[in-house]
Motif scaffolding. Structure first.
Motif, PDB file in Angstrom:
ATOM      1  N   LYS A  94       0.844  -1.211   0.000  1.00 60.30           N
ATOM      2  CA  LYS A  94       0.000   0.000   0.000  1.00 60.30           C
ATOM      3  C   LYS A  94       0.878   1.260   0.000  1.00 60.30           C
ATOM      4  CE  LYS A  94      -3.815   1.979   2.637  1.00 60.30           C
ATOM      5  NZ  LYS A  94      -4.562   1.926   3.903  1.00 60.30           N
ATOM      6  N   SER A 103       1.011   3.863  -3.264  1.00 62.06           N
ATOM      7  CA  SER A 103       0.473   5.223  -3.075  1.00 62.06           C
ATOM      8  C   SER A 103       1.371   6.276  -3.721  1.00 62.06           C
ATOM      9  CB  SER A 103       0.295   5.518  -1.582  1.00 62.06           C
ATOM     10  OG  SER A 103       1.561   5.738  -0.983  1.00 62.06           O
ATOM     11  N   ALA A 105      -3.286  -6.958  -5.285  1.00 60.64           N
ATOM     12  CA  ALA A 105      -2.728  -5.602  -5.249  1.00 60.64           C
ATOM     13  C   ALA A 105      -2.370  -5.137  -6.657  1.00 60.64           C
ATOM     14  CB  ALA A 105      -1.491  -5.570  -4.345  1.00 60.64           C
TER      15      ALA A 105
END
Ligand code: ADP
Ligand code: PLP
Length: 277
Positions: free
Chosen positions: A67, A71, A94
């Motif tokens: 994550k 980002s 993901a």
């Protein structure tokens, strides 16, 4: 200045030649900004013939790393050692959420120094969660046979059939590494884009100092894709890069000899022959 960002979802090779260490060194040599999401930490015991210890990170820790990296706006992703089906599923989901095209799957199933499959259930998970997302998959002969549910190929004709099967499972491009194992006078890899087979051949180096070659090859492809090369150009440069790295492999200790990731930058590219079959 901006740099292209490359993410590796892979294991840490404490000895520094393979895994995320190989990936970061290779990303750096290609002028991309490398980021990491660690799946496992691999250690080697100097008191027990360098036998490997594999320590998995909790799945939440893996998710949090992915994550974080995504980002920032990643340009290309590579996967390496993914130890369990849950890890493979997490990586696959993901990647799907990221919507990225530049996805390089290195289906690590064994380390050169160990010949046990990491975990047989992982092959099915790779086929289900990773192959359909792959812009390119980079198996060696053994891994290619496993992914295709076919016998390990031993000839270029067999590599062609296995590549077709892997392509049919959803990978948009396939490069099967013949490497040292294929009975061929050159180090030959077969590239298949769904239409054309191209055989890439380089000088074979007679060496045991090749630890990390597979990771380095896939990481170079990843960085090249991030930098805007098309897939075939990305593979050809990666082949030059890894050929030089192997030719300059060196002895770390009595157990392991890593490739020299920076060899192409320092000593120049090795010649590659491309033959459309
Ligand atoms: N002895 C060698 N000399 C030159 N190139 C090699 C040699 N061994 C492997 N290669 C090349 O290095 C790359 C990585 O292959 P390989 O080491 O077989 O992968 P893996 O680590 O996944 O088994 C491929 O391009 C392969 O052809
Ligand atoms: C973390 C990790 N990833 C990948 C590999 C595969 O290495 P290679 O590129 O030599 O196939 C290894 C082998 O030791 C490893 O420890």
């Amino acid at each position: 200045m901006t740099m292209k960002k490359t993410l590796t979802i892979a294991g840490s090779d404490t000895s520094g030649g393979a895994g995320i260490q190989a990936d970061l060194k290779t990303f750096q040599e290609h002028g991309t900004y490398g980021m990491t999401a660690l799946t496992v930490v691999v250690t080697m015991d100097p008191d027990n013939n360098w036998s490997h210890g594999v320590y998995s990170l909790p799945i939440d820790v893996l998710r949090a790393q992915i994550k974080t990296a995504l980002s920032t706006g990643i340009d290309a992703i590579k996967t390496g050692m993914l130890s369990t089906e849950e890890v493979i599923k997490t990586a696959g989901e993901a990647i799907a959420e990221s919507g990225l095209d530049h996805v390089v799957i290195d289906p690590v199933m064994v380390c050169k120094s160990e010949d046990e499959v990491l975990n047989p259930g992982t092959v099915d998970a790779m086929v289900e969660y990773l192959l359909p997302k792959a812009e390119i998959v980079t198996p060696n002969l053994f891994e290619a046979g496993q992914l295709a549910s076919m016998k390990t190929p031993t000839t270029i004709e067999q590599m062609k059939s296995v590549a077709e099967k892997i392509h049919s499972l959803g990978a948009r491009n396939v490069v099967i590494k013949g490497g040292k194992q294929l009975h061929h006078d050159k180090a030959a890899d077969l590239f298949y884009d769904g239409k054309t087979f191209t055989l890439l051949e380089a000088e074979k180096t007679d060496t045991h100092f090749n630890h990390g070659a597979g990771c380095t090859f896939a990481a170079a492809i990843t960085a090249n894709l991030a930098n805007g090369l098309d897939v075939k150009e990305a593979v050809i440069e990666a082949k030059q890069f890894v050929t030089a790295a192997i030719a300059n492999g060196w002895k770390l200790n009595e157990y392991v000899g890593p490739v020299m990731h920076g060899a192409k930058t320092r000593f120049g590219a090795s010649d590659i022959t491309k033959t459309v079959l």
